[in-house]
Design a protein around this motif. Structure first.
Motif, PDB file in Angstrom:
ATOM      1  N   GLU A 297      -1.917 -49.562  -5.610  1.00  0.00           N
ATOM      2  CA  GLU A 297      -1.191 -50.120  -6.743  1.00  0.00           C
ATOM      3  C   GLU A 297      -0.740 -49.022  -7.701  1.00  0.00           C
ATOM      4  O   GLU A 297      -1.403 -47.982  -7.817  1.00  0.00           O
ATOM      5  N   ALA A 298       0.380 -49.290  -8.345  1.00  0.00           N
ATOM      6  CA  ALA A 298       0.844 -48.413  -9.417  1.00  0.00           C
ATOM      7  C   ALA A 298       0.430 -49.059 -10.746  1.00  0.00           C
ATOM      8  O   ALA A 298       0.725 -50.236 -10.989  1.00  0.00           O
ATOM      9  N   ILE A 299      -0.267 -48.271 -11.603  1.00  0.00           N
ATOM     10  CA  ILE A 299      -0.730 -48.820 -12.873  1.00  0.00           C
ATOM     11  C   ILE A 299      -0.364 -47.866 -14.002  1.00  0.00           C
ATOM     12  O   ILE A 299      -0.075 -46.674 -13.757  1.00  0.00           O
ATOM     13  N   LEU A 300      -0.352 -48.410 -15.204  1.00  0.00           N
ATOM     14  CA  LEU A 300      -0.082 -47.604 -16.396  1.00  0.00           C
ATOM     15  C   LEU A 300      -1.409 -47.189 -16.998  1.00  0.00           C
ATOM     16  O   LEU A 300      -2.215 -48.016 -17.419  1.00  0.00           O
ATOM     17  N   SER A 301      -1.652 -45.887 -16.982  1.00  0.00           N
ATOM     18  CA  SER A 301      -2.830 -45.321 -17.632  1.00  0.00           C
ATOM     19  C   SER A 301      -2.299 -44.397 -18.716  1.00  0.00           C
ATOM     20  O   SER A 301      -2.011 -43.217 -18.464  1.00  0.00           O
ATOM     21  N   VAL A 302      -2.040 -44.992 -19.893  1.00  0.00           N
ATOM     22  CA  VAL A 302      -1.324 -44.303 -20.981  1.00  0.00           C
ATOM     23  C   VAL A 302      -1.907 -42.902 -21.185  1.00  0.00           C
ATOM     24  O   VAL A 302      -3.132 -42.748 -21.283  1.00  0.00           O
ATOM     25  N   PRO A 303      -1.070 -41.896 -21.199  1.00  0.00           N
ATOM     26  CA  PRO A 303       0.405 -41.999 -21.230  1.00  0.00           C
ATOM     27  C   PRO A 303       1.031 -41.885 -19.832  1.00  0.00           C
ATOM     28  O   PRO A 303       2.237 -41.750 -19.728  1.00  0.00           O
ATOM     29  N   GLU A 304       0.232 -41.870 -18.699  1.00  0.00           N
ATOM     30  CA  GLU A 304       0.755 -41.609 -17.362  1.00  0.00           C
ATOM     31  C   GLU A 304       0.836 -42.889 -16.538  1.00  0.00           C
ATOM     32  O   GLU A 304       0.103 -43.847 -16.786  1.00  0.00           O
ATOM     33  N   ILE A 305       1.748 -42.847 -15.547  1.00  0.00           N
ATOM     34  CA  ILE A 305       1.824 -43.901 -14.529  1.00  0.00           C
ATOM     35  C   ILE A 305       1.196 -43.331 -13.272  1.00  0.00           C
ATOM     36  O   ILE A 305       1.651 -42.302 -12.755  1.00  0.00           O
ATOM     37  N   ILE A 306       0.153 -43.940 -12.745  1.00  0.00           N
ATOM     38  CA  ILE A 306      -0.607 -43.365 -11.632  1.00  0.00           C
ATOM     39  C   ILE A 306      -0.814 -44.412 -10.547  1.00  0.00           C
ATOM     40  O   ILE A 306      -0.548 -45.599 -10.734  1.00  0.00           O
ATOM     41  N   LEU A 307      -1.324 -43.883  -9.380  1.00  0.00           N
ATOM     42  CA  LEU A 307      -1.710 -44.761  -8.274  1.00  0.00           C
ATOM     43  C   LEU A 307      -3.146 -45.202  -8.484  1.00  0.00           C
ATOM     44  O   LEU A 307      -3.962 -44.481  -9.070  1.00  0.00           O
ATOM     45  N   GLN A 308      -3.452 -46.365  -7.977  1.00  0.00           N
ATOM     46  CA  GLN A 308      -4.811 -46.894  -8.046  1.00  0.00           C
ATOM     47  C   GLN A 308      -5.236 -47.347  -6.643  1.00  0.00           C
ATOM     48  O   GLN A 308      -4.680 -48.329  -6.133  1.00  0.00           O
ATOM     49  N   PRO A 309      -6.128 -46.647  -5.898  1.00  0.00           N
ATOM     50  CA  PRO A 309      -6.778 -45.407  -6.336  1.00  0.00           C
ATOM     51  C   PRO A 309      -5.772 -44.259  -6.457  1.00  0.00           C
ATOM     52  O   PRO A 309      -4.734 -44.290  -5.820  1.00  0.00           O
ATOM     53  N   ASP A 310      -6.154 -43.222  -7.243  1.00  0.00           N
ATOM     54  CA  ASP A 310      -5.184 -42.163  -7.505  1.00  0.00           C
ATOM     55  C   ASP A 310      -4.975 -41.315  -6.244  1.00  0.00           C
ATOM     56  O   ASP A 310      -5.718 -41.421  -5.258  1.00  0.00           O
ATOM     57  N   ALA A 311      -3.941 -40.459  -6.294  1.00  0.00           N
ATOM     58  CA  ALA A 311      -3.529 -39.671  -5.121  1.00  0.00           C
ATOM     59  C   ALA A 311      -4.650 -38.784  -4.614  1.00  0.00           C
ATOM     60  O   ALA A 311      -4.852 -38.649  -3.400  1.00  0.00           O
ATOM     61  N   SER A 312      -5.396 -38.189  -5.518  1.00  0.00           N
ATOM     62  CA  SER A 312      -6.466 -37.274  -5.088  1.00  0.00           C
ATOM     63  C   SER A 312      -7.554 -38.027  -4.340  1.00  0.00           C
ATOM     64  O   SER A 312      -8.135 -37.525  -3.369  1.00  0.00           O
ATOM     65  N   GLU A 313      -7.815 -39.262  -4.766  1.00  0.00           N
ATOM     66  CA  GLU A 313      -8.842 -40.049  -4.091  1.00  0.00           C
ATOM     67  C   GLU A 313      -8.387 -40.466  -2.690  1.00  0.00           C
ATOM     68  O   GLU A 313      -9.160 -40.423  -1.728  1.00  0.00           O
ATOM     69  N   ILE A 314      -7.095 -40.883  -2.598  1.00  0.00           N
ATOM     70  CA  ILE A 314      -6.558 -41.233  -1.260  1.00  0.00           C
ATOM     71  C   ILE A 314      -6.577 -40.011  -0.357  1.00  0.00           C
ATOM     72  O   ILE A 314      -6.944 -40.082   0.827  1.00  0.00           O
ATOM     73  N   ASP A 315      -6.210 -38.878  -0.916  1.00  0.00           N
ATOM     74  CA  ASP A 315      -6.211 -37.629  -0.144  1.00  0.00           C
ATOM     75  C   ASP A 315      -7.626 -37.312   0.326  1.00  0.00           C
ATOM     76  O   ASP A 315      -7.847 -36.923   1.481  1.00  0.00           O
ATOM     77  N   LYS A 316      -8.583 -37.503  -0.563  1.00  0.00           N
ATOM     78  CA  LYS A 316      -9.975 -37.219  -0.230  1.00  0.00           C
ATOM     79  C   LYS A 316     -10.471 -38.150   0.871  1.00  0.00           C
ATOM     80  O   LYS A 316     -11.152 -37.729   1.818  1.00  0.00           O
ATOM     81  N   MET A 317     -10.109 -39.450   0.791  1.00  0.00           N
ATOM     82  CA  MET A 317     -10.520 -40.398   1.834  1.00  0.00           C
ATOM     83  C   MET A 317      -9.899 -40.043   3.190  1.00  0.00           C
ATOM     84  O   MET A 317     -10.534 -40.180   4.232  1.00  0.00           O
ATOM     85  N   THR A 318      -8.644 -39.571   3.157  1.00  0.00           N
ATOM     86  CA  THR A 318      -7.973 -39.182   4.406  1.00  0.00           C
ATOM     87  C   THR A 318      -8.662 -37.987   5.039  1.00  0.00           C
ATOM     88  O   THR A 318      -8.937 -37.961   6.248  1.00  0.00           O
ATOM     89  N   VAL A 319      -8.967 -36.977   4.208  1.00  0.00           N
ATOM     90  CA  VAL A 319      -9.649 -35.785   4.718  1.00  0.00           C
ATOM     91  C   VAL A 319     -11.010 -36.151   5.292  1.00  0.00           C
ATOM     92  O   VAL A 319     -11.407 -35.661   6.360  1.00  0.00           O
ATOM     93  N   GLN A 320     -11.723 -37.039   4.607  1.00  0.00           N
ATOM     94  CA  GLN A 320     -13.039 -37.444   5.084  1.00  0.00           C
ATOM     95  C   GLN A 320     -12.934 -38.199   6.411  1.00  0.00           C
ATOM     96  O   GLN A 320     -13.765 -38.026   7.307  1.00  0.00           O
ATOM     97  N   CYS A 321     -11.882 -39.015   6.533  1.00  0.00           N
ATOM     98  CA  CYS A 321     -11.664 -39.757   7.792  1.00  0.00           C
ATOM     99  C   CYS A 321     -11.424 -38.805   8.950  1.00  0.00           C
ATOM    100  O   CYS A 321     -11.929 -39.003  10.055  1.00  0.00           O
ATOM    101  N   ILE A 322     -10.646 -37.748   8.690  1.00  0.00           N
ATOM    102  CA  ILE A 322     -10.384 -36.735   9.731  1.00  0.00           C
ATOM    103  C   ILE A 322     -11.674 -36.008  10.081  1.00  0.00           C
ATOM    104  O   ILE A 322     -11.985 -35.773  11.253  1.00  0.00           O
ATOM    105  N   GLN A 323     -12.458 -35.651   9.048  1.00  0.00           N
ATOM    106  CA  GLN A 323     -13.720 -34.945   9.275  1.00  0.00           C
ATOM    107  C   GLN A 323     -14.688 -35.824  10.075  1.00  0.00           C
ATOM    108  O   GLN A 323     -15.367 -35.341  10.985  1.00  0.00           O
ATOM    109  N   ASP A 324     -14.720 -37.112   9.734  1.00  0.00           N
ATOM    110  CA  ASP A 324     -15.589 -38.031  10.479  1.00  0.00           C
ATOM    111  C   ASP A 324     -15.193 -38.085  11.951  1.00  0.00           C
ATOM    112  O   ASP A 324     -16.047 -38.202  12.841  1.00  0.00           O
TER     113      ASP A 324
END
Length: 864
Positions: free
Chosen positions: A670-697
């Motif tokens: 989801e895209a959410i407003l986290s004043v003052p920024e518009i971010i992803l939920q979960p944020d990009a770094s978290e999705i990136d981290k989950m992807t890396v962990q999936c590859i490592q697994d």
């Protein structure tokens, strides 16, 4: 021919002149003269025949008749002549009846001539091509059109549709065609021309003659098939006898040219080198040059049927001489390498070939002698002399061949029989040792030669006859040995290098048995049959062992195939049709499914050592999993397991990367407003981290596959590294360092980075509404309250914020990009709520301002 006019003055009325006797008498005398003149002219025309040969003479004939009769007809039509006839008719003169009969004949013959000229003129251009065309090709092309035009004349013409008229024209056409061929083919010069040009000329001549007959019968069939037209039947002998005969002569001439050309092509300069007898080749070339001399010096017309007997003699002489010359050239050309009949051996086959040549010329010379005219001629004597020379040379060749074979056989046959049964080819490794049956092709050839030599009537050496009688026995041994070795090599071909090392003892035992066949036993030995039986039984025993090992290998390979084909990235299905799982749910699902599959894979893996122990039982009679005999075999399968696991990880990472890049969303964020920024939920770094962990697994799956102890198929027990640290040796340490796998993992990470960066960039377009949440609403309201703005200004601002709220409702609320679905509804709702908040605040401020104004107005009213 001119009709003389009467001297009587004919001016005035017909009825007046018809009553004057002197006038009538004078006119009757004149009419009698006309009648006699016209009758005589008609008789002369009817007696005439076409002058000269050829179809154009027929055309000229009818043109001349038409001209003559047309001139008379035109004179009859003159006014003066017509008035004379009218006066005599009025006077009822008797002579007028006789004249009318003559005039009726004139009209009839004139109409016929006119009609014939009209239709013959249709043919004239074709007949001119037939007569004067520049070459036979023109004649050849003209004949079909001419015959079709004749058919039209036959159908349409009123006078040229009878055999009396059409037959002579067809005969003249046949004469013209044969005349053109005779003129084109001059035997005095034909054989001096370029051979290709001469052959072409003869071919055109023959085609022209055949075309004439072919087109005639085509029209005949066409008319017959129509059933409506008058039959097209004429004397075929008169039409085709000569052209048919000329066709056969043309074929003879073409055969002569073809044969001489073949001779010249054979007697190329290289033949002198091949045969080693240049003088003989030169003599043959001169002989070929003399073959056509009788044709060039003919004293009669070869195309005349009257000369058919003379031409036949010439051709017989040519054929006889060609036969002898042909045998000579075949013998010289193939002396070093004679052509053999199927299954004939080289020497006996060469003698058979030589004898067949002799019988050929002998048969020819016997036929030659049966014709006294040929035998008595100078050419006949020359041919007979050549025959004797060739026959002598053939006999010498036969005797020489036999003598060489007999001496060679007596020397080499004992040597060949001492050859060992088997021979070993050069080897580079133990596995590539190759045995062959050492039955020399020369031995087989000698057996075959011996049989044929006896058939030819030659005495054969006693040892050769003995071997030939034993042929069936030798061939049986040869075939059994070959089948035995083929079976052995097939078994060896089924073994890979690890299996060859595993079965080295059994292979060496087999080779020790074969050693007897390539060291001691020869084709003279008595124990060949026993040797084959022992070797065959040993090979069958070895084959049984190989099959048992291969059955175990197949079971292991099936387990490895299951492991290699496992999907380590199983994705959850979408919920309620279009609803996708959240990112965390997505990666958790993959992890859970992978754990289940790994358990199955490990069970398959741990069953492999039991199968290897079964092989150990069959080869080493032990069941320990650590037999020294199987050291390399254990290592082979451990390396295969490493390859399978490597391939498993590579294929799964490649498949996951393809899923990342495919335009098929697998989870949603989801895209959410986290004043003052518009971010992803979960944020990009978290999705990136989950992807890396999936590859490592995925890589760490290989930790579940424990390595075997060196030289065994037994798993390594956990090893203590420090006081409290225990490690297990698995394939992970090697596979995780594989460059291909590292590159693939990095590639997936980069692709996910790019995708998340793109989505973040995509969300920047929502920042155009940033003032909705960045401005301090209370401070803005206080400032606006202090400024006491007009209602119009308030209206503009209210319209602005309401427009934003409305605009957001039209934005797309879902963005599918590669494997991620971006849900924009939460962000859109937040922006709308912010816009509505401003509308509410402005409304309250406007309400307060209006209330204050209203109160002030009431106070003024009271005071007033």
């Amino acid at each position: 021919i001119k009709l003389e006019m009467p001297t009587v003055n004919l001016d005035g009325e017909v009825t007046v002149h018809s009553t004057v006797p002197e006038v009538v008498k004078a006119l009757e005398s004149c009419v009698i003269t006309w009648k006699n003149l016209i009758s005589t002219a008609l008789e002369e025309q009817l007696k005439k025949t076409p002058q000269g040969n050829g179809p154009l003479a027929e055309v000229d004939f009818w043109c001349e008749r038409n001209d003559t009769l047309s001139a008379l007809t035109e004179q009859i039509k003159l006014p003066a002549v017509q008035k004379v006839l009218e006066i005599l008719q009025e006077a009822e003169s008797e002579c007028i009846g006789d004249l009318q009969i003559v005039l009726s004949d004139l009209r009839k013959h004139h109409v016929e001539a006119l009609d014939n000229v009209k239709f013959l003129s249709m043919l004239k251009c074709y007949l001119k091509n037939l007569t004067y065309g520049t070459g036979l090709n023109v004649v050849l092309d003209t004949i079909p059109s001419l015959i079709n035009a004749l058919r039209v004349v036959w159908i349409v013409s009123l006078h040229y549709n009878t055999g009396e008229r059409m037959a002579p024209l067809l005969e003249q056409i046949a004469w013209q065609i044969s005349s053109r061929v005779c003129k084109a083919v001059d035997l005095h010069t034909l054989f001096k021309e370029d051979r290709a040009a001469a052959k072409k000329k003869i071919a055109e001549a023959k085609s022209t003659l055949e075309q004439w007959k072919k087109c005639y019968f085509a029209v005949c069939a066409q008319i017959e098939a129509s059933g409506r037209e008058k039959r097209w039947e004429f004397d075929q002998k008169r039409l085709f006898e000569k052209t048919d005969y000329m066709t056969t002569v043309c074929q003879d001439l073409y055969d002569i040219l073809q044969i001489t050309e073949e001779f010249y092509n054979i007697f190329v300069p290289e033949l002198k080198t091949v045969t080693g007898d240049p003088k003989r080749v030169d003599d043959l070339v001169r002989g070929v040059s003399g073959l056509t001399r009788p044709m060039e010096e003919l004293t009669f017309d070869p195309f005349s049927i009257k000369s058919a007997h003379d031409w036949k003699i010439i051709m017989e002489e040519f054929k006889e001489e060609v036969t002898v010359e042909n045998v000579k050239q075949i013998f010289v050309q193939n002396l070093k390498d004679p052509p053999l009949y199927k299954n004939h051996p080289p020497v006996a086959g060469a003698i058979y070939w030589s004898r067949s040549l002799f019988h050929q010329i002998k048969h020819t010379i016997i036929q030659f002698q049966e014709v006294e005219e040929l035998l008595a001629s100078e050419r006949g004597k020359e041919v007979k002399q050549i025959y004797l020379q060739v026959a002598k040379r053939l006999k010498e060749y036969e005797d020489e061949k036999y003598s060489q074979w007999r001496d060679g056989t007596e020397q080499i046959l004992p040597v060949l029989l001492k050859n060992t049964l088997l021979t070993v080819s050069t080897v580079t490794t133990k596995k590539s040792v190759h045995f062959m049956v050492n039955f020399s092709p020369m031995l087989q050839e000698i057996i075959t030669e011996t049989k044929y030599m006896e058939q030819l009537g030659f005495p054969v050496p006693e040892i050769a006859r003995y071997v030939a009688l034993q042929e069936d026995k030798y061939l049986r041994y040869k075939d059994r040995l070959k089948n035995m070795l083929d079976h052995y090599h097939k078994m060896m071909g089924m073994l890979n290098e690890a299996e060859a090392k595993l079965l080295d003892d059994s292979i060496q035992e087999l080779r020790r048995m074969f050693k007897l066949g390539h060291r001691r036993l020869s084709w003279n030995s008595l124990g060949i049959g026993d040797f084959i039986v022992r070797c065959t039984e040993a090979i069958k025993k070895f084959e049984s062992l190989v099959h048992r090992i291969h059955n175990n290998s197949e079971d292991i390979n099936n387990k490895l195939l299951f492991i290699e084909s496992t999907n380590l990235f199983k994705f959850p299905l979408s919920k309620n049709g279009d609803e996708l799982p959240k990112a965390k749910e997505f990666f958790e699902y993959i992890k859970c499914e992978r754990a289940k599959d790994v358990a199955y894979m490990v069970r398959k893996y741990t069953a492999i050592p039991q199968l290897l122990m079964k092989v150990e039982e069959q080869v080493a009679n032990t069941n320990s999993g650590k037999s020294p005999k199987l050291t390399s075999y254990y290592a082979y399968w451990e390396n295969r397991i490493y390859q399978v696991l490597t391939q498993l990880i590579v294929k799964n990472l490649q498949a996951f990367n393809a899923a990342v890049l495919a335009n098929m969303p697998l989870f949603q964020t989801e895209a959410i407003l986290s004043v003052p920024e518009i971010i992803l939920q979960p944020d990009a770094s978290e999705i990136d981290k989950m992807t890396v962990q999936c590859i490592q697994d995925c890589l760490e799956v290989t930790k579940h596959f424990v390595r075997w102890m060196h030289g065994t198929c037994i798993e390594c027990p956990p090893q203590r590294v420090g006081e409290d640290e225990v490690t297990t040796f698995s394939f992970y340490s090697d596979i995780s360092q594989n460059p291909l796998i590292i590159d693939q993992a990095v590639l997936i990470t980069q692709n996910v980075h790019k995708l998340l960066a793109f989505l973040s960039q995509y969300l920047n377009q929502w920042k155009r509404y940033h003032l909705l949440w960045e401005l301090d609403k209370s401070m803005v309201m206080e400032k606006l309250a202090a400024e006491k703005l007009a209602c119009v200004i308030f209206d503009e601002k209210l319209q602005f914020y309401m427009k934003i709220a409305q605009e957001v409702t039209h934005q797309p609320l879902i963005k599918d990009e590669q494997f991620i679905r971006l849900q924009l509804a939460p962000l859109a709702y937040t922006v709308q709520e912010n816009a509505r908040g401003w509308v509410t605040s402005l409304g309250m401020l406007l309400n307060e301002s209006a209330r204050e104004e209203l109160l002030n107005l009431q106070e003024e009213i009271k005071v007033g």
